[in-house]
Enzyme design. Structure first.
Site, mmCIF file in Angstrom:
data_model
loop_
_atom_site.group_PDB
_atom_site.id
_atom_site.type_symbol
_atom_site.label_atom_id
_atom_site.label_comp_id
_atom_site.label_asym_id
_atom_site.label_seq_id
_atom_site.Cartn_x
_atom_site.Cartn_y
_atom_site.Cartn_z
ATOM 1 N N PRO A 22 2.760 -3.684 -1.490
ATOM 2 C CA PRO A 22 3.027 -3.795 -2.923
ATOM 3 C C PRO A 22 2.168 -2.883 -3.798
ATOM 4 C CG PRO A 22 1.893 -5.745 -2.091
ATOM 5 C CD PRO A 22 2.316 -4.947 -0.902
ATOM 6 N N ASN A 23 2.816 -2.372 -4.820
ATOM 7 C CA ASN A 23 2.211 -1.549 -5.868
ATOM 8 C C ASN A 23 1.872 -0.124 -5.427
ATOM 9 O OD1 ASN A 23 2.151 -3.699 -7.877
ATOM 10 N ND2 ASN A 23 0.609 -4.631 -6.564
ATOM 11 N N ARG A 30 -1.212 4.399 -10.918
ATOM 12 C CA ARG A 30 -1.944 3.137 -10.959
ATOM 13 C C ARG A 30 -3.425 3.363 -10.642
ATOM 14 N NH1 ARG A 30 -2.134 -0.466 -5.692
ATOM 15 N NH2 ARG A 30 -3.250 -2.266 -6.471
ATOM 16 N N TYR A 35 -7.661 4.833 -6.775
ATOM 17 C CA TYR A 35 -6.755 5.233 -5.688
ATOM 18 C C TYR A 35 -6.436 6.726 -5.659
ATOM 19 C CZ TYR A 35 -6.211 0.199 -5.427
ATOM 20 O OH TYR A 35 -6.457 -1.149 -5.302
ATOM 21 N N ASN A 86 -0.692 0.493 5.327
ATOM 22 C CA ASN A 86 -1.535 0.136 4.193
ATOM 23 C C ASN A 86 -0.765 -0.996 3.510
ATOM 24 O OD1 ASN A 86 -2.885 -0.230 1.824
ATOM 25 N ND2 ASN A 86 -3.081 1.949 1.321
ATOM 26 N N ALA A 89 -2.245 -5.388 -1.328
ATOM 27 C CA ALA A 89 -2.871 -6.709 -1.490
ATOM 28 C C ALA A 89 -2.450 -7.701 -0.407
ATOM 29 C CB ALA A 89 -2.558 -7.261 -2.877
ATOM 30 N N GLU A 110 -4.703 0.537 10.536
ATOM 31 C CA GLU A 110 -4.759 0.043 9.152
ATOM 32 C C GLU A 110 -5.469 1.102 8.303
ATOM 33 O OE1 GLU A 110 -7.452 -3.273 8.664
ATOM 34 O OE2 GLU A 110 -6.499 -3.890 6.789
ATOM 35 N N HIS A 112 -6.710 2.125 4.221
ATOM 36 C CA HIS A 112 -6.865 1.827 2.789
ATOM 37 C C HIS A 112 -7.438 3.047 2.105
ATOM 38 C CE1 HIS A 112 -5.885 -2.319 3.351
ATOM 39 N NE2 HIS A 112 -6.700 -2.326 4.376
ATOM 40 N N ARG A 119 -15.566 -3.709 -2.841
ATOM 41 C CA ARG A 119 -14.915 -4.130 -4.090
ATOM 42 C C ARG A 119 -15.013 -5.660 -4.252
ATOM 43 N NH1 ARG A 119 -9.225 -1.477 -4.336
ATOM 44 N NH2 ARG A 119 -9.410 -2.167 -6.518
HETATM 45 C C1 DQA Z 1 -5.546 -0.924 -0.988
HETATM 46 C C2 DQA Z 1 -6.655 -1.936 -1.221
HETATM 47 C C3 DQA Z 1 -6.079 -3.293 -1.585
HETATM 48 O O1 DQA Z 1 -7.137 -4.214 -1.842
HETATM 49 C C4 DQA Z 1 -5.241 -3.201 -2.848
HETATM 50 O O2 DQA Z 1 -4.641 -4.432 -3.142
HETATM 51 C C5 DQA Z 1 -4.235 -2.112 -2.788
HETATM 52 C C6 DQA Z 1 -4.610 -0.838 -2.190
HETATM 53 C C7 DQA Z 1 -6.110 0.496 -0.756
HETATM 54 O O3 DQA Z 1 -5.367 1.340 -0.253
HETATM 55 O O4 DQA Z 1 -7.264 0.763 -1.092
HETATM 56 O O5 DQA Z 1 -3.124 -2.244 -3.293
HETATM 57 O O6 DQA Z 1 -4.814 -1.293 0.151
#
Ligand code: DQA
Length: 156
Positions: A22-23, A30, A35, A86, A89, A110, A112, A119
């Site tokens: 998501p997002n 964003r 990011y 990735n 959240a 995985e 990020h 964080r």
């Molecule tokens: C994320 C880290 C997550 O905590 C966050 O919710 C994201 C992006 C990252 O790529 O740093 O949406 O996965």
């Protein structure tokens, strides 16, 4: 003895699925201070180019829906050889995605962009990490290149 990090033959990794949660469709717009300014399309190109050097191809999916990600993992079973994920959240609480990934036989990496461990507290837990070969976090878009490198790496 030498082998790959995941225990299989790296020459068998031909198709890789990259999943974004998501997002992450909003990357570039964003919170660029967290990011970065690269878009999801930019990261996809980076990953695709890195895989091409190893003769492997990339399929991608991004979804804001947990169910669609679970379905994508199910559909990947026996079809792709590895997964880069990735989960956004969902990383921090989706046991449904954890369980789906557990049903996938190949290596899972995985990624990020940020370093969740540095964080907010809720980001310190990953339910993806226990089913992944390893996690790459905190290096922005470089993380996708490192993920590909890790997939094809040999352990001495
Ligand atoms: C994320 C880290 C997550 O905590 C966050 O919710 C994201 C992006 C990252 O790529 O740093 O949406 O996965």
């Amino acid at each position: 003895m030498s082998g790959s990090y995941y225990g299989g033959d790296v020459s068998e990794i031909r198709k890789v699925l990259m999943i974004h949660g998501p997002n992450l469709n909003l990357l570039g717009q964003r919170e660029p201070e967290v990011y970065g300014s690269a878009t999801l399309a930019d990261h996809t190109k980076t990953t695709k180019d890195a895989l091409a050097k190893h003769g492997a191809s990339l399929q991608t999916m991004q979804s804001n829906s947990e169910a669609q990600i679970v379905d994508a993992v199910h559909q990947a079973r026996g079809v792709v050889d590895a997964i880069i994920i990735n989960a956004g959240a969902f990383t921090h609480y989706s046991w449904a995605i954890h369980d789906a990934l557990k049903s996938f036989a190949g290596p899972i990496i995985e990624v990020h962009l940020s370093n969740p461990a540095a964080r907010e507290k809720f980001r310190h837990t990953s339910v993806i990490a226990p089913v992944a070969l390893g996690t790459i976090a905190g290096f922005g878009g470089l993380g996708y290149e490192l993920a590909v490198q890790a997939l094809f790496c040999h352990r001495q």
